[in-house]
Motif scaffolding. Structure first.
Motif, PDB file in Angstrom:
ATOM      1  N   CYS A 123       0.824  -1.219   0.000  1.00  0.00           N
ATOM      2  CA  CYS A 123       0.000   0.000   0.000  1.00  0.00           C
ATOM      3  C   CYS A 123       0.853   1.263   0.000  1.00  0.00           C
ATOM      4  O   CYS A 123       0.511   2.250  -0.669  1.00  0.00           O
ATOM      5  CB  CYS A 123      -0.950  -0.003   1.201  1.00  0.00           C
ATOM      6  N   TRP A 124       1.978   1.243   0.739  1.00  0.00           N
ATOM      7  CA  TRP A 124       2.871   2.397   0.741  1.00  0.00           C
ATOM      8  C   TRP A 124       3.493   2.607  -0.638  1.00  0.00           C
ATOM      9  O   TRP A 124       3.607   3.732  -1.123  1.00  0.00           O
ATOM     10  CB  TRP A 124       3.974   2.221   1.795  1.00  0.00           C
TER      11      TRP A 124
ATOM     12  N   GLY B  78      -0.299   7.828  -5.985  1.00  0.00           N
ATOM     13  CA  GLY B  78      -1.148   8.769  -5.254  1.00  0.00           C
ATOM     14  C   GLY B  78      -2.449   8.143  -4.791  1.00  0.00           C
ATOM     15  O   GLY B  78      -3.293   8.824  -4.201  1.00  0.00           O
ATOM     16  N   ILE B  79      -2.612   6.842  -5.014  1.00  0.00           N
ATOM     17  CA  ILE B  79      -3.835   6.140  -4.611  1.00  0.00           C
ATOM     18  C   ILE B  79      -3.660   5.643  -3.181  1.00  0.00           C
ATOM     19  O   ILE B  79      -2.703   4.920  -2.873  1.00  0.00           O
ATOM     20  CB  ILE B  79      -4.133   4.959  -5.549  1.00  0.00           C
ATOM     21  N   TYR B  80      -4.614   6.014  -2.320  1.00  0.00           N
ATOM     22  CA  TYR B  80      -4.538   5.633  -0.910  1.00  0.00           C
ATOM     23  C   TYR B  80      -5.378   4.375  -0.683  1.00  0.00           C
ATOM     24  O   TYR B  80      -6.578   4.359  -0.931  1.00  0.00           O
ATOM     25  CB  TYR B  80      -5.046   6.771  -0.026  1.00  0.00           C
ATOM     26  N   MET B  81      -4.725   3.325  -0.203  1.00  0.00           N
ATOM     27  CA  MET B  81      -5.409   2.080   0.145  1.00  0.00           C
ATOM     28  C   MET B  81      -5.035   1.711   1.575  1.00  0.00           C
ATOM     29  O   MET B  81      -3.971   2.091   2.058  1.00  0.00           O
ATOM     30  CB  MET B  81      -5.021   0.955  -0.825  1.00  0.00           C
TER      31      MET B  81
ATOM     32  N   PHE C 200      -7.800   3.399 -11.785  1.00  0.00           N
ATOM     33  CA  PHE C 200      -7.522   1.972 -11.865  1.00  0.00           C
ATOM     34  C   PHE C 200      -6.459   1.653 -12.909  1.00  0.00           C
ATOM     35  O   PHE C 200      -5.744   0.660 -12.788  1.00  0.00           O
ATOM     36  CB  PHE C 200      -8.805   1.185 -12.133  1.00  0.00           C
ATOM     37  N   GLU C 201      -6.357   2.484 -13.931  1.00  0.00           N
ATOM     38  CA  GLU C 201      -5.295   2.273 -14.913  1.00  0.00           C
ATOM     39  C   GLU C 201      -3.937   2.516 -14.269  1.00  0.00           C
ATOM     40  O   GLU C 201      -2.967   1.779 -14.524  1.00  0.00           O
ATOM     41  CB  GLU C 201      -5.500   3.199 -16.114  1.00  0.00           C
ATOM     42  N   ARG C 202      -3.848   3.551 -13.423  1.00  0.00           N
ATOM     43  CA  ARG C 202      -2.604   3.803 -12.693  1.00  0.00           C
ATOM     44  C   ARG C 202      -2.286   2.644 -11.755  1.00  0.00           C
ATOM     45  O   ARG C 202      -1.129   2.225 -11.638  1.00  0.00           O
ATOM     46  CB  ARG C 202      -2.700   5.108 -11.878  1.00  0.00           C
ATOM     47  N   LEU C 203      -3.325   2.138 -11.079  1.00  0.00           N
ATOM     48  CA  LEU C 203      -3.120   1.026 -10.152  1.00  0.00           C
ATOM     49  C   LEU C 203      -2.673  -0.232 -10.896  1.00  0.00           C
ATOM     50  O   LEU C 203      -1.762  -0.941 -10.455  1.00  0.00           O
ATOM     51  CB  LEU C 203      -4.397   0.739  -9.367  1.00  0.00           C
ATOM     52  N   ARG C 204      -3.298  -0.501 -12.040  1.00  0.00           N
ATOM     53  CA  ARG C 204      -2.937  -1.684 -12.822  1.00  0.00           C
ATOM     54  C   ARG C 204      -1.476  -1.608 -13.296  1.00  0.00           C
ATOM     55  O   ARG C 204      -0.730  -2.581 -13.222  1.00  0.00           O
ATOM     56  CB  ARG C 204      -3.870  -1.826 -14.029  1.00  0.00           C
ATOM     57  N   THR C 205      -1.070  -0.417 -13.780  1.00  0.00           N
ATOM     58  CA  THR C 205       0.307  -0.230 -14.232  1.00  0.00           C
ATOM     59  C   THR C 205       1.281  -0.395 -13.077  1.00  0.00           C
ATOM     60  O   THR C 205       2.320  -1.074 -13.209  1.00  0.00           O
ATOM     61  CB  THR C 205       0.473   1.171 -14.852  1.00  0.00           C
ATOM     62  N   PHE C 206       0.956   0.221 -11.935  1.00  0.00           N
ATOM     63  CA  PHE C 206       1.811   0.074 -10.752  1.00  0.00           C
ATOM     64  C   PHE C 206       1.951  -1.400 -10.373  1.00  0.00           C
ATOM     65  O   PHE C 206       3.056  -1.874 -10.073  1.00  0.00           O
ATOM     66  CB  PHE C 206       1.239   0.843  -9.564  1.00  0.00           C
ATOM     67  N   HIS C 207       0.839  -2.115 -10.372  1.00  0.00           N
ATOM     68  CA  HIS C 207       0.859  -3.513  -9.937  1.00  0.00           C
ATOM     69  C   HIS C 207       1.742  -4.361 -10.863  1.00  0.00           C
ATOM     70  O   HIS C 207       2.516  -5.211 -10.391  1.00  0.00           O
ATOM     71  CB  HIS C 207      -0.558  -4.077  -9.909  1.00  0.00           C
ATOM     72  N   GLN C 208       1.642  -4.118 -12.149  1.00  0.00           N
ATOM     73  CA  GLN C 208       2.481  -4.860 -13.100  1.00  0.00           C
ATOM     74  C   GLN C 208       3.954  -4.589 -12.837  1.00  0.00           C
ATOM     75  O   GLN C 208       4.788  -5.517 -12.841  1.00  0.00           O
ATOM     76  CB  GLN C 208       2.110  -4.454 -14.527  1.00  0.00           C
TER      77      GLN C 208
END
Length: 332
Positions: A273-274, A281-284, A314-322
């Protein structure tokens, strides 16, 4: 409100105990501490059965707590926070029967009752089910909670709400009213919002079409998108976002990510999450915050943002996750 189930004993096996769900809303744990009430070995709602309750496990937890306290109440959050599940009619009926057998007051946290999205899912109030069970349960004690702070568009800063007491005598009702009157004072705006929450636009009203589109169709769309996107991500599994305003997916981090988290003295989900916050910039919220220690790695994400910002988020999150999975990819 926890004070009304107190035994007056502050320690030992005579101290009042309350069963609360884990993962659940952290305020309940805080209130139990405030009132020196024993937290009964928590109700574990499990990912494997879509965050549902296991009644035999519930009984086992309760019996295990009896040597340490006098169990007095059970907290039920439906729709779920932070898990987003919606309990069935049969699920709630079993909880009411359990509380009746064990002589427990039922705290029904139903603040997300208007936020149900999954096909076929439906909110069932505990009071309605109690009535359906008939006169045999006429002495059952139920406290229902609702709030404008978790309403149609999640007006979180506008703190207002109400409780309904079922099965309590007039003397206790009076004491609760006095207790709450001395402690709570919602703003005028919050009281107006609470009134609007209880009296929403109806078919034929001028604002009904816009209300329905924004507060129903939009959130259904975002709930579905959240479930689909999260399940498309490597090593992430998410139950359907059926209600409330959250998803609570499970992530299986690579071994290298777990080692990196350990080096920073963090649980793996907190580390993830950090990393996401710093790079997107997505807070989880990591699952450890919800006392999920030893129960795998989860994180909570909200479906609150507008549709215009939702897809890019979600596109930013998906890219980050990859990139995260590639960076910490196991080599053996």
């Amino acid at each position: 409100m926890m004070g009304i189930i107190s035994t007056g004993i502050t320690e030992g096996k005579g101290r009042a105990g309350v069963m609360i769900p884990i993962p659940g809303y952290g305020m309940y744990q805080a209130r139990l501490l405030q009132h020196n009430t024993h937290q009964v070995i928590p109700i574990r709602v499990t990912w494997h059965n879509s965050w549902g309750l296991n009644m035999s496990e519930l009984k086992k937890k309760l019996d295990g707590a009896r040597p340490h306290c006098l169990p007095r109440a059970l907290v039920l959050i439906n729709p779920g926070n932070p898990t987003g599940q919606v309990l069935t009619y049969e699920d709630i009926q079993e909880v009411i029967k359990f509380c009746a057998r064990e002589k427990l007051v039922l705290f029904a946290d139903e603040v997300y009752q208007d936020n149900v999205y999954a096909e076929g899912a439906q909110f069932h109030s505990c009071k309605k089910l109690l009535k359906d069970l008939g006169d045999e349960y006429s002495g059952f004690q139920l406290i229902s909670l609702h709030s404008s702070a978790k309403g149609y568009t999640f007006e979180c800063g506008l703190r207002g709400g109400y409780i309904e007491l079922v099965g309590f005598n007039d003397q206790l009702r009076s004491r609760v009213k006095t207790y709450l009157s001395a402690r709570s004072c919602p703003s005028t705006i919050a009281q107006v919002i609470m009134g609007l929450t209880c009296n929403t636009p109806m078919p034929g009203d001028e604002s009904y079409e816009k209300f329905s589109k924004v507060c129903t169709d939009s959130y259904k769309k975002k709930a579905k998108m959240t479930t689909e996107v999260l399940n498309s991500m490597e090593n992430v599994k998410c139950n359907e976002v059926a209600g409330a305003m959250y998803a609570f997916p499970r992530i299986t981090p690579p071994k290298k990510a777990i080692e990196a988290a350990k080096a920073k003295e963090m649980p793996p989900d907190e580390f993830y999450c950090w990393q996401a916050l710093e790079k997107t910039g997505i807070y989880m919220i990591p699952g450890q915050v919800f006392d999920m220690k030893g129960s795998g790695n989860n994180f909570q994400i909200t479906i609150l943002p507008s549709e215009e910002t939702f897809a890019p988020m979600f596109e930013r999150l998906r890219t980050f996750h990859q990139e995260f999975m590639a960076q910490f990819k196991d080599t053996n």
